[in-house]
Design an enzyme around this catalytic site. Structure first.
Site, short mmCIF file in Angstrom:
data_model
loop_
_atom_site.label_atom_id
_atom_site.label_comp_id
_atom_site.label_asym_id
_atom_site.label_seq_id
_atom_site.Cartn_x
_atom_site.Cartn_y
_atom_site.Cartn_z
N GLY A 150 0.83 -1.21 0.00
CA GLY A 150 0.00 0.00 0.00
C GLY A 150 0.86 1.25 0.00
O GLY A 150 1.81 1.37 0.78
N GLY A 178 -0.54 4.46 0.25
CA GLY A 178 -1.27 5.62 0.80
C GLY A 178 -0.40 6.28 1.87
O GLY A 178 0.79 5.97 2.02
N ALA A 222 -0.27 5.95 5.10
CA ALA A 222 0.30 5.06 6.12
C ALA A 222 1.48 4.28 5.56
O ALA A 222 2.55 4.18 6.19
CB ALA A 222 -0.78 4.11 6.65
N GLY A 223 1.31 3.72 4.36
CA GLY A 223 2.38 2.93 3.75
C GLY A 223 3.61 3.78 3.45
O GLY A 223 4.75 3.37 3.71
N PHE A 276 -14.21 21.34 13.78
CA PHE A 276 -14.66 20.06 13.23
C PHE A 276 -15.56 19.39 14.25
O PHE A 276 -15.54 19.74 15.44
CB PHE A 276 -13.44 19.18 12.92
CG PHE A 276 -13.29 18.83 11.45
CD1 PHE A 276 -13.27 19.81 10.49
CD2 PHE A 276 -13.13 17.51 11.05
CE1 PHE A 276 -13.10 19.49 9.14
CE2 PHE A 276 -12.97 17.17 9.71
CZ PHE A 276 -12.96 18.16 8.76
N GLN A 290 -18.41 3.79 10.10
CA GLN A 290 -18.83 5.20 10.17
C GLN A 290 -19.65 5.59 8.95
O GLN A 290 -19.24 5.36 7.81
CB GLN A 290 -17.60 6.10 10.24
CG GLN A 290 -17.98 7.58 10.27
CD GLN A 290 -16.88 8.45 10.83
OE1 GLN A 290 -15.96 8.83 10.11
NE2 GLN A 290 -16.95 8.75 12.11
N HIS A 327 -20.85 8.87 7.17
CA HIS A 327 -20.62 10.32 7.16
C HIS A 327 -21.96 11.00 6.91
O HIS A 327 -22.73 10.56 6.05
CB HIS A 327 -19.62 10.67 6.05
CG HIS A 327 -19.05 12.04 6.18
ND1 HIS A 327 -19.79 13.18 5.97
CD2 HIS A 327 -17.80 12.46 6.53
CE1 HIS A 327 -19.02 14.24 6.16
NE2 HIS A 327 -17.81 13.84 6.51
N LEU A 334 -18.27 12.51 -1.16
CA LEU A 334 -18.22 13.22 0.12
C LEU A 334 -18.30 14.74 -0.04
O LEU A 334 -17.63 15.33 -0.87
CB LEU A 334 -16.91 12.88 0.82
CG LEU A 334 -16.81 13.48 2.23
CD1 LEU A 334 -17.65 12.70 3.21
CD2 LEU A 334 -15.37 13.52 2.70
N THR A 381 -17.22 17.47 2.50
CA THR A 381 -16.46 17.44 3.75
C THR A 381 -17.18 18.06 4.95
O THR A 381 -17.96 19.01 4.81
CB THR A 381 -15.11 18.17 3.59
OG1 THR A 381 -14.47 18.24 4.86
CG2 THR A 381 -15.26 19.60 3.09
N GLU A 382 -16.85 17.52 6.13
CA GLU A 382 -17.32 18.11 7.38
C GLU A 382 -16.85 19.56 7.50
O GLU A 382 -17.45 20.37 8.20
CB GLU A 382 -16.73 17.27 8.53
CG GLU A 382 -17.29 17.58 9.88
CD GLU A 382 -16.92 16.46 10.85
OE1 GLU A 382 -17.38 15.32 10.64
OE2 GLU A 382 -16.18 16.73 11.80
N ARG A 424 -19.98 12.56 14.08
CA ARG A 424 -20.65 12.02 12.89
C ARG A 424 -21.74 11.02 13.20
O ARG A 424 -22.75 10.96 12.50
CB ARG A 424 -19.60 11.36 11.99
CG ARG A 424 -18.70 12.40 11.40
CD ARG A 424 -17.60 11.82 10.58
NE ARG A 424 -16.83 12.93 10.03
CZ ARG A 424 -15.70 12.78 9.35
NH1 ARG A 424 -15.20 11.59 9.14
NH2 ARG A 424 -15.08 13.84 8.88
N HIS A 434 -18.51 5.61 5.22
CA HIS A 434 -17.34 6.46 5.02
C HIS A 434 -16.04 5.87 5.56
O HIS A 434 -14.99 6.08 4.98
CB HIS A 434 -17.60 7.80 5.70
CG HIS A 434 -16.49 8.80 5.53
ND1 HIS A 434 -16.07 9.22 4.28
CD2 HIS A 434 -15.73 9.47 6.42
CE1 HIS A 434 -15.10 10.11 4.42
NE2 HIS A 434 -14.85 10.27 5.71
N GLU A 469 -5.87 2.92 7.84
CA GLU A 469 -7.28 2.57 8.02
C GLU A 469 -7.51 1.07 8.08
O GLU A 469 -8.47 0.60 8.71
CB GLU A 469 -8.13 3.19 6.90
CG GLU A 469 -9.62 3.06 7.18
CD GLU A 469 -10.50 3.85 6.22
OE1 GLU A 469 -10.03 4.82 5.61
OE2 GLU A 469 -11.69 3.48 6.12
N ARG A 481 -15.10 7.48 14.95
CA ARG A 481 -13.92 8.32 14.71
C ARG A 481 -14.33 9.78 14.59
O ARG A 481 -15.33 10.11 13.96
CB ARG A 481 -13.26 7.89 13.39
CG ARG A 481 -12.20 8.82 12.92
CD ARG A 481 -11.52 8.29 11.67
NE ARG A 481 -12.28 8.49 10.46
CZ ARG A 481 -12.20 9.58 9.68
NH1 ARG A 481 -11.41 10.60 10.02
NH2 ARG A 481 -12.91 9.67 8.57
N SER A 488 -8.16 10.63 11.20
CA SER A 488 -7.69 9.48 10.44
C SER A 488 -6.43 9.81 9.65
O SER A 488 -5.47 9.02 9.64
CB SER A 488 -8.79 9.01 9.48
OG SER A 488 -8.26 8.02 8.66
N LEU A 489 -6.41 10.98 9.03
CA LEU A 489 -5.16 11.40 8.38
C LEU A 489 -4.05 11.41 9.43
O LEU A 489 -2.93 10.99 9.18
CB LEU A 489 -5.32 12.80 7.77
CG LEU A 489 -6.21 12.89 6.52
CD1 LEU A 489 -6.33 14.34 6.06
CD2 LEU A 489 -5.66 12.03 5.39
#
Ligand SMILES: Cc1cc2nc3c(=O)[nH]c(=O)nc-3n(C[C@H](O)[C@H](O)[C@H](O)COP(=O)(O)OP(=O)(O)OC[C@H]3O[C@@H](n4cnc5c(N)ncnc54)[C@H](O)[C@@H]3O)c2cc1C
Length: 568
Positions: A10, A12, A14-15, A118, A231, A233, A243, A245-246, A277, A343, A367, A378, A383-384
């Site tokens: 991965g 993304g 995290a990877g 947020f 979750q 959203h 999406l 966004t919030e 959420r 979401h 994730e 969450r 999460s980011l």
């Protein structure tokens, strides 16, 4: 055969963060990714990333402790508090590290990184780059990985883990461009494959967010944790679930029903549109169910018009574009029709704070993992943050593990059997005639999950959904591959994914039916109260080849915050 000491599945956030960290520690590390890392779902993140920088005029006395409290309360007390403390403390240096690497965060006039309010947060603490935060963070991290000369195997689909004597020793992957399978031998593997949104038909997630990485660990005997916490959203576009966004509500947007009421007043009188959420999605769904959707239909409005054109163009330009192109609505002129949409997967591969799983040599982050910092719900912007904080820690822990292996602990040449197995499997799928259509099964699965395991849940509806899922699982064993070609065989990838998705979906279903309480995103009409006496515990799902999962309980890491009733 390809060899790297560490393989990261991965590309993304995290990877990438895991790879950069391992590389810094002198490890021979490579990323294997189904798509170019810059196209990972992380790049679709809009609203922002949380850190108690205390830059906003209204957040001068914000601290990591307050961020930790909001996160634990938001999680409905199911998060492990030691992990939350780690994440909220690390948040501050992590944002400055990104800033110094060139991530173009929006700024206040005094030059400091801007922050916006947020949901569920006591202070405006979400750092952002307009409404393209994930895109900016992801590309900053891709640049860092390229600078660090991390090799990337792009458009390679990882099909299976190589496990030898209970230790993870690599992966088998499909080379989409050249065709054919290849064995990657490694001392350790980090799974960073993102969420499982696509097991639902109404998801905001990218097509590749299938949960297959979770399933790979699960099939190899590692537990998945808290899958039932999904979750929804509050604000996905009505027709596509894309999406909104919030951040749109963070900037002051309203939620409005058919009577023109800002109905959040009834459900969260203090936080209003910035309730967490789970609560906001339930409020919208209640308005719809009670006939106050717009025109009595199944949606409500997100109204931004009062923010004015200038603010919308400056702070929410991407939202405006998406609303115009995918819903035919310009938010400067008209309210946006929205529905709660799947979401985020709070659950995932059970790991500790360093991404370790119960299998030596196997790590997970982002994730696809469940540390758990989000518990039952969450908070937006966390999460980011999780991807970079725990991506780094998983990369460091894997590097340390590899350094600690003596020459006898190092990889013998293993994995040829797993490679042969995967090739045989593909051959037998391709040779089968008159089998099931995998796309039909996938569509049935995704709509079953939407209809039976949505915002509100109830035993008889879930039981029926679980039975349908068991039938679908049985049908998956008889699927037929329509296309047997070697190069870019997406039919084959989708078929592999389907096997994993059905098992992850069954894990969600079984966990949801078993948990006889309401907590965070898991809202049961037949058990409306949180039940700390019986259910203040994580769910572990263990894979059983011939049925639904075996469920076990795991203790929650409590700490500085005592469970209380959640009010906003
Ligand atoms: C539309 C949207 C908006 C969001 N906005 C926010 C926000 O504002 N703030 C926030 O905090 N969070 C937000 N989130 C959540 C957050 O973006 C994600 O949870 C996070 O980016 C996930 O990052 P990741 O690195 O774990 O996985 P991803 O970014 O999803 O990357 C997964 C990687 O794994 C690879 N992969 C997957 N399976 C395989 C396989 N079998 N073989 C090889 N490679 C594989 C893919 O190619 C990809 O590179 C949002 C999510 C969505 C969907």
């Amino acid at each position: 055969m390809i060899y790297h000491e560490l393989v990261i599945v991965g590309g993304g956030l995290a990877g990438l963060r895991a790879a950069i960290e391992a590389k810094k520690q002198g490890i021979d590390v490579a990323i294997v990714s189904q798509v170019w890392p810059g196209r990972s779902h992380s790049g679709a993140a809009q609203g922002g990333v949380n850190a108690a920088l205390a830059n906003h005029p209204e957040s001068a006395d914000d601290t990591w402790e307050k961020h930790a409290f909001d996160t634990v309360k938001g999680s409905d007390y199911l998060a492990d508090q030691d992990a939350v403390v780690q994440m909220t403390k690390d948040a501050i240096p992590v944002i400055y590290e990104l800033d110094h690497a060139g991530c173009p965060f929006s700024r206040f006039d005094d030059g400091r990184i801007a922050q916006r309010p947020f949901g569920g947060a006591g202070y405006p603490r979400t750092c952002y780059g307009a409404d393209k935060t994930g895109h900016y963070m992801l590309h900053t991290m891709v640049e860092q990985a390229i600078e660090a000369r991390v090799p990337m195997y792009v458009e390679w689909f990882v099909a299976r883990l190589v496990v030898d004597d209970g230790v993870c020793r690599g992966v088998v992957a499909y080379d989409m461009v050249r065709g054919g399978f290849e064995l990657f031998q490694a001392e350790a593997v980090v799974i960073a494959t993102g969420g499982a949104g696509r097991v639902y038909s109404n998801s905001t997630n990218a097509i590749i967010s299938t949960g297959y990485g979770m399933a790979m660990a699960y099939h190899a005997g590692v537990a998945l944790k808290d899958l039932e916490f999904v979750q929804f959203h509050p604000t996905g576009l009505l027709t596509t679930n894309i999406l909104m966004t919030e951040g749109a509500r963070g900037e002051g947007g309203y939620l409005v029903n058919d009577l023109g009421e800002r109905f959040m007043e009834k459900y969260a009188p203090t936080a209003m549109e910035l309730a967490p959420r789970d609560i906001t999605s339930r409020s919208i769904q209640t308005e719809i169910n009670e006939g106050r959707g717009i025109g009595g239909k199944g949606y409500v409005h997100l109204d931004l018009r009062h923010l004015g054109a200038q603010k919308i163009l400056e702070k929410l330009p991407g939202i405006r574009d998406l609303a115009i192109h995918f819903e035919g609505v310009d938010p400067i002129e008209e309210p946006i029709p929205i529905v709660p949409s799947q979401h985020y997967s709070m659950g995932g591969i059970d790991t500790d704070m360093d991404g370790r799983t119960t299998m030596p040599g196997l790590y997970a982050a982002g994730e696809c993992a469940c540390v758990s910092v989000h518990g039952a719900n969450r908070l937006g912007g966390n999460s980011l943050l999780e991807t970079v904080v725990f991506g780094r820690r998983a990369g460091a822990a894997a590097a340390q593990y590899i350094d600690g292996l003596d020459e006898f602990g190092r990889s013998a040449a293993v994995g040829e059997e797993a490679l042969a197995d995967v090739r045989d499997r593909v051959r037998s799928l391709a040779n089968r005639e008159g089998g099931e259509d995998p796309y039909a099964i996938r569509a049935a699965m995704a709509s079953t999950m939407k209809e039976h395991f949505g915002v509100f849940r109830e035993a008889s509806v879930m039981q029926a959904g679980l039975e349908t899922m068991m039938d679908l699982k049985a049908r998956v064993t008889n699927v037929e591959l329509r296309h047997a070609g070697g190069v870019f065989n997406l039919d084959m990838i989708r078929t592999f994914e389907l096997e994993g998705m059905v098992d992850v979906a069954l894990g969600i279903a079984a966990g949801a039916l078993a948990r006889t309480e309401s907590r965070g995103s898991h809202a049961r009409t037949d058990f409306p109260e949180r039940d700390d006496a019986n259910w203040l515990e994580h769910t572990l799902a263990l894979y059983e080849p011939d049925g639904g999962p075996r469920l076990e309980a795991k203790a929650v890491g409590l700490g500085m915050f005592e469970p209380q009733e959640r009010k906003y």
